[in-house]
Each structure stands twice: as structure tokens, then as C-alpha cells.
Design an enzyme around this catalytic site. Structure first.
Site, mmCIF file in Angstrom:
data_model
loop_
_atom_site.group_PDB
_atom_site.id
_atom_site.type_symbol
_atom_site.label_atom_id
_atom_site.label_comp_id
_atom_site.label_asym_id
_atom_site.label_seq_id
_atom_site.Cartn_x
_atom_site.Cartn_y
_atom_site.Cartn_z
ATOM 1 N N LYS A 268 0.842 -1.192 0.000
ATOM 2 C CA LYS A 268 0.000 0.000 0.000
ATOM 3 C C LYS A 268 0.883 1.251 0.000
ATOM 4 C CE LYS A 268 -0.292 0.222 5.041
ATOM 5 N NZ LYS A 268 -1.175 0.280 6.224
ATOM 6 N N TYR B 119 15.215 30.428 6.948
ATOM 7 C CA TYR B 119 14.140 31.247 7.501
ATOM 8 C C TYR B 119 14.192 31.303 9.026
ATOM 9 C CZ TYR B 119 12.057 30.878 2.838
ATOM 10 O OH TYR B 119 11.832 30.943 1.485
#
Length: 413
Positions: free
Chosen positions: A52, A282
Site C-alpha cells: 500500500k 528562515y
């Protein structure tokens, strides 16, 4: 969504293969090794390879094929759409999908011979699909033994089994399997697993008394496969383990006889000399302590690297450096120190994690620790923007399901 670089939809005449810039390299021989290791631990039970979520980010179709080559008997996915993609790729092995909504395409699943997990509410829809397709549906009844997610409650189990048997007698479906899922098998000392095993045995007894004769009874996940032989029944469902990652706190992949299959790598994009006190990324939460060389790594949270994983390791030219400053959408920075030669390192290979075979390489587990999460999430979230490059696609001559030299069954972590 698929980016051109992941599908080969580009012209070699336009320049270098963009997959060389950054890639998740998937070693399919490691997948085969891990399946054999888990099959040895589970024997004589069968193995379902869980592919999956695009095989936990590793590539569902190539991984499924490698797992089947190595002796997996079944494949497992969450959604019917995932199962249909495997069928479209020509994979004909037994295949189970277990997580549905009211809009799931049960008719397509029946038509494609996909086994359908059934917790109760789906039964009427599955039967309607079987009538429409004029073909019996193959279902696995799921009982909730304590995880509290999907699966019929113990109170609803009798009724679900009875209705399934009635439809089976009418030729509309076949109850191929009965299954459940464990909640704390990665913590083998906890008593809840014993409680779940007892509840599962009780549910099996009720089904058998009602006339159900399932082909496969399955409960164990990867940690239970490695530590709880009493959970193996007819088949185990292994996900994390086939990708070579440990489900246990305090036990490494190598200690379990597993090989991590994914290497996440790129090239150093830029190196530059900066003075002491230079802020990085940042927020400027990191500043260089002395004059230094910064290396720019062109991977970020758009590529699936967790934004919060400052401190995650990156290996360049045989040395590992922590990420400094905030991880951005497309890039991150490492401080190479005052002695580094920027010109020598620009364009060098930068590895975020790999198989750790040499003992010095960064690992998925280190990134998981930096991000405050689990190794499952780190590999699964690597985005489609990072091309997958598969190596060892062909099984070596003379290899097979048996795995020589593999350690014996792992004990409890």
C-alpha cells in the site's frame, strides 16, 4: 500525479538524465532478501507483502514483483484503486484490499479478482457488485480484536458471519479469509497482544461453528512475525519489514537480519564561504560560530523531507553533517566547517539515508528521530518529485525463496 522524470518522459538529447540530480534509489535485491528473511521467520505460514501507499514510497509495481519472486504468496493494499493499478500492471497474484468508502468500486474489484476486506457495512455493496458482475466476490471478514479501527465489533461478529454464510450458500461470495490487526506488537512486553490473540481465536471459533472454512486466517504484522509465532496462523502480513526497517525501539534492521531498501540522495547544489555569525535559512535560528563553508542540499519538504527535522544527517564525501537552520520547501543547508574545500565538495554526492551497511552512513531512523516521528513515515512521505531509480531488478541466477545464512527467528525486542 507523476512527474516526467519519474516516468522517463523526457529526451536524453536535452541533457543529463534528471534522475541523477536527486533520487530515491530502491534496491530490489534488498526487498527480496527481506521477504525471504520474513518468510523464514513465518514458516510454515504464507507471506502477504503489503505494498500500500506505493509500497511505502518504494514503488508498488517493482516491489510487488520482487516480493513475489522471493516467495510472497499474496499482496496487500489499503484501497481498491491501489489493487486495480497492480492488476493493470499484469500482476495476477492473490491480492487483498481492506479500506473502503461508499464510493469504492466494488464491481471493479470483483471483476479483477481482487479480494475485499469486509467489516460489515460493505457486505450488501459487495453482494450487489457480485450480482452485477455475475461472478462470486472473494471476501475476508475482519474482526476488531482491540485496535478500534475498522473490523466488526465482537457484538456484531455473529451477525456478519451469519449473513456472509447465507450469501456464500447462494453462490454470491466466498469467505476466503478472516483477519484482524494488532495494536501494540511493536512493544512485545505489553499484554494487549495476548488479549487480541484470544479475541481472534474466539472469533475464528464462532466463524467455524457457522460453517466458514477460510483459506487464510491472518493477524500478524511485521513485529508480530518476528516476535510472536503464536500470531502467525495461516499467513502473516508484512509491510515495514520488507522495506528493511525495524519496527522495534532498540533493535536495528541489521540485528533483525533486514536490509533497508531505499537510499535518498542528491548532489550538493552550492558551496560558499561565509563569515562567523552568518544566519542560515528562515528565521535565522542558526548562525555560524566561526568563518565556515555552507553546503546547499536541494531537497526539502516538497520532496517529503520533514520540515521539523533540523539536525537530520547528510553524508558528503564520507563525513556526516547535521542539517542546520530551518528546512525549506526545496532545500536545506549543512555547515561543512572552516576546513572544508567548497570547490571540491560542490557537486558531490549527498546522502540523507541509505542502508547503513558500512556502519557510518545516515539512516532513516536518525531522520525519524530528528523529526519526532517513525521510520514508516519518513520513507512513505518521499514525494513523487523525487524520481525512484530501481537497481537489481533481475533476481540473481540461482537464488530462490530459501535464504541461506539468515539469522533465526528474532526474539522479543
Amino acid at each position: 500525479m507523476s512527474y516526467p522524470a519519474t516516468t522517463g518522459e523526457f529526451s536524453a538529447a536535452s541533457g543529463p538524465d534528471p534522475r541523477h540530480e536527486r533520487s530515491a534509489v530502491i534496491d530490489l535485491e534488498a526487498i527480496r532478501h527481506n521477504v525471504r528473511r520474513l518468510a523464514a521467520a513465518a514458516s510454515p505460514a504464507k507471506v502477504m507483502a503489503v505494498v500500500k501507499a506505493d509500497a511505502y514510497g518504494h514503488g508498488a509495481v517493482p516491489v510487488a514483483r520482487a516480493a513475489l519472486q522471493a516467495g510472497a504468496s499474496w499482496l496487500g493494499v489499503a484501497h481498491i484503486s491501489e489493487a486495480l493499478s497492480l492488476r493493470a500492471a499484469g500482476i495476477e497474484a492473490p491480492l487483498l484490499a481492506w479500506l473502503h468508502t461508499a464510493d469504492s468500486n466494488f464491481g471493479a474489484a470483483v471483476a479483477a479478482g481482487v479480494d475485499i476486506g469486509c467489516s460489515g457495512w460493505e457486505l450488501e455493496r459487495i453482494v450487489a457488485a457480485a450480482r452485477e458482475q455475475e461472478r462470486p466476490a472473494r471476501i475476508h471478514l475482519k474482526v476488531d480484536t482491540g485496535l478500534g479501527r475498522n473490523g466488526a465489533t465482537p457484538e456484531a461478529w455473529d451477525r456478519l458471519v451469519g449473513e456472509a454464510v447465507e450469501y456464500q450458500d447462494q453462490g454470491l461470495l466466498r469467505v476466503v479469509g478472516i483477519f484482524s490487526h494488532l495494536a501494540v506488537a511493536d512493544e512485545p512486553e505489553r499484554p494487549e497482544t495476548d488479549e487480541q490473540v484470544a479475541a481472534f481465536r474466539e472469533a475464528l471459533a464462532i466463524a467455524e461453528d457457522a460453517g466458514v472454512d477460510p483459506e487464510v486466517r491472518h493477524l500478524a504484522n511485521t513485529p508480530a512475525t518476528l516476535s510472536r509465532p503464536d500470531t502467525h496462523f495461516d499467513m502473516v502480513r508484512v509491510g515495514l519489514g520488507i522495506y528493511g526497517l525495524s519496527p522495534f525501539e532498540g533493535q536495528t534492521s541489521a540485528e533483525l537480519g533486514l536490509r533497508p531498501a531505499m537510499t535518498l540522495r542528491t548532489l550538493v547544489s552550492q558551496c560558499k564561504e561565509v563569515p562567523a555569525g552568518q544566519g542560515v535559512s528562515y528565521g535565522l535560528h542558526y548562525r555560524t560560530r566561526e568563518a565556515s563553508t555552507l553546503g546547499l542540499i536541494p531537497l526539502g519538504y516538497a520532496d517529503g523531507v520533514p520540515r521539523v527535522a533540523t539536525g537530520g544527517p547528510v553524508r558528503v564525501a564520507g563525513k556526516t553533517y547535521p542539517v542546520v537552520g530551518r528546512i525549506a520547501m526545496d532545500q536545506m543547508v549543512i555547515d561543512l566547517g572552516p576546513e572544508a574545500s567548497g570547490p571540491a565538495l560542490q557537486g558531490a554526492e549527498a546522502e540523507l539515508f541509505g542502508n547503513g551497511a558500512d556502519g557510518g552512513g545516515p539512516t532513516v531512523d536518525e531522520w525519524a528521530h530528528a523529526a519526532g516521528t517513525i521510520n514508516y513515515e519518513v520513507v512513505t512521505r518521499i514525494s513523487p518529485r523525487v524520481p525512484r531509480r530501481f537497481i537489481n531488478e533481475h533476481e540473481p541466477v540461482g537464488s530462490g525463496p530459501a535464504l541461506a545464512g539468515v539469522p533465526g527467528k528474532a526474539g522479543a525486542a
